[in-house]
Design an enzyme around this catalytic site. Structure first.
Site, PDB file in Angstrom:
ATOM      1  CD  GLU A   1      39.982 -50.367  76.262  1.00 42.15           C
ATOM      2  OE1 GLU A   1      40.168 -50.578  75.049  1.00 42.15           O
ATOM      3  OE2 GLU A   1      40.104 -49.230  76.769  1.00 42.15           O
TER       4      GLU A   1
ATOM      5  N   GLY B   1      46.515 -45.409  78.284  1.00 41.06           N
ATOM      6  CA  GLY B   1      46.098 -44.877  76.986  1.00 41.06           C
ATOM      7  C   GLY B   1      44.893 -43.967  77.100  1.00 41.06           C
ATOM      8  CB  THR B   2      41.823 -43.827  75.008  1.00 44.63           C
ATOM      9  OG1 THR B   2      41.348 -45.161  75.240  1.00 44.63           O
ATOM     10  CG2 THR B   2      42.593 -43.771  73.704  1.00 44.63           C
ATOM     11  CG  LEU B   3      40.163 -46.616  79.475  1.00 40.37           C
ATOM     12  CD1 LEU B   3      40.300 -48.060  79.976  1.00 40.37           C
ATOM     13  CD2 LEU B   3      38.734 -46.131  79.684  1.00 40.37           C
TER      14      LEU B   3
HETATM   15  N1  PCA Z   1      42.537 -47.838  76.723  1.00 39.47           N
HETATM   16  C1  PCA Z   1      43.136 -48.660  77.738  1.00 39.47           C
HETATM   17  C2  PCA Z   1      43.921 -49.639  76.953  1.00 39.47           C
HETATM   18  C3  PCA Z   1      44.265 -48.939  75.703  1.00 39.47           C
HETATM   19  C4  PCA Z   1      43.331 -47.802  75.640  1.00 39.47           C
HETATM   20  O1  PCA Z   1      43.298 -46.918  74.827  1.00 39.47           O
HETATM   21  C5  PCA Z   1      44.004 -47.809  78.615  1.00 39.47           C
HETATM   22  O2  PCA Z   1      43.943 -46.577  78.549  1.00 39.47           O
HETATM   23  O3  PCA Z   1      44.769 -48.361  79.424  1.00 39.47           O
END
Ligand code: PCA
Length: 143
Positions: A77, A8-10
């Site tokens: 998180e 996701g955002t990471l």
């Molecule tokens: N960050 C973590 C978990 C969900 C998010 O947005 C990721 O990118 O894996």
């Protein structure tokens, strides 16, 4: 060192990449099992729900991270809060056939199935969190 699968955002190029100071393992990876990946709520947070076998195989990136970076990701998180993400182990494999198919066990940030409120699902299940999805993302406002 720890290996973390981010979906996701990471991910590299995504809104929370500044927190991810790991070293990327080349290529893209995919979960060996299917999981439901949803965009949830007004903030369109990406949730990988801990319901293996439901949803789709999900694409992401794998990073080698040190203790300090893992701790920073855990804070982002909110793993120490009951409604935060659960850092757990999943099996992932290279997404490209010619990279081989051997699975590796890595950490990933999943959401507990009990947290899932179907009325909050905005999109999904998705196979991949894209930049178009990230454009919908609203960071948590920390006070
Ligand atoms: N960050 C973590 C978990 C969900 C998010 O947005 C990721 O990118 O894996």
């Amino acid at each position: 060192m720890h290996r973390v699968f981010v979906f996701g955002t990471l991910k590299e190029g995504f809104p929370n990449f500044a927190t991810n100071k790991g070293r990327r393992i080349a290529g893209d990876f995919v979960t060996s099992q299917a999981y439901p990946l949803y965009l949830m709520g007004e903030r369109h947070s990406p949730w990988l729900v801990d319901l293996p076998g439901a949803g789709l195989q999900v694409h992401g990136q794998v990073f080698e991270v040190d203790d300090e970076t893992l701790a920073a990701m855990d804070r982002l998180e909110r793993v120490h809060e009951p409604d935060g993400y659960l850092r757990t182990r999943v099996a992932v494999e290279p997404a490209m056939q010619d990279m081989g198919r051997q699975a590796i066990e890595v950490f990933a940030y999943l959401k507990r199935a009990v947290q899932l409120d179907a009325s909050q699902v905005r999109l999904g299940p998705l196979p991949d969190y894209t930049l178009a999805h990230a454009a919908l993302y609203r960071p948590r406002i920390v006070v």
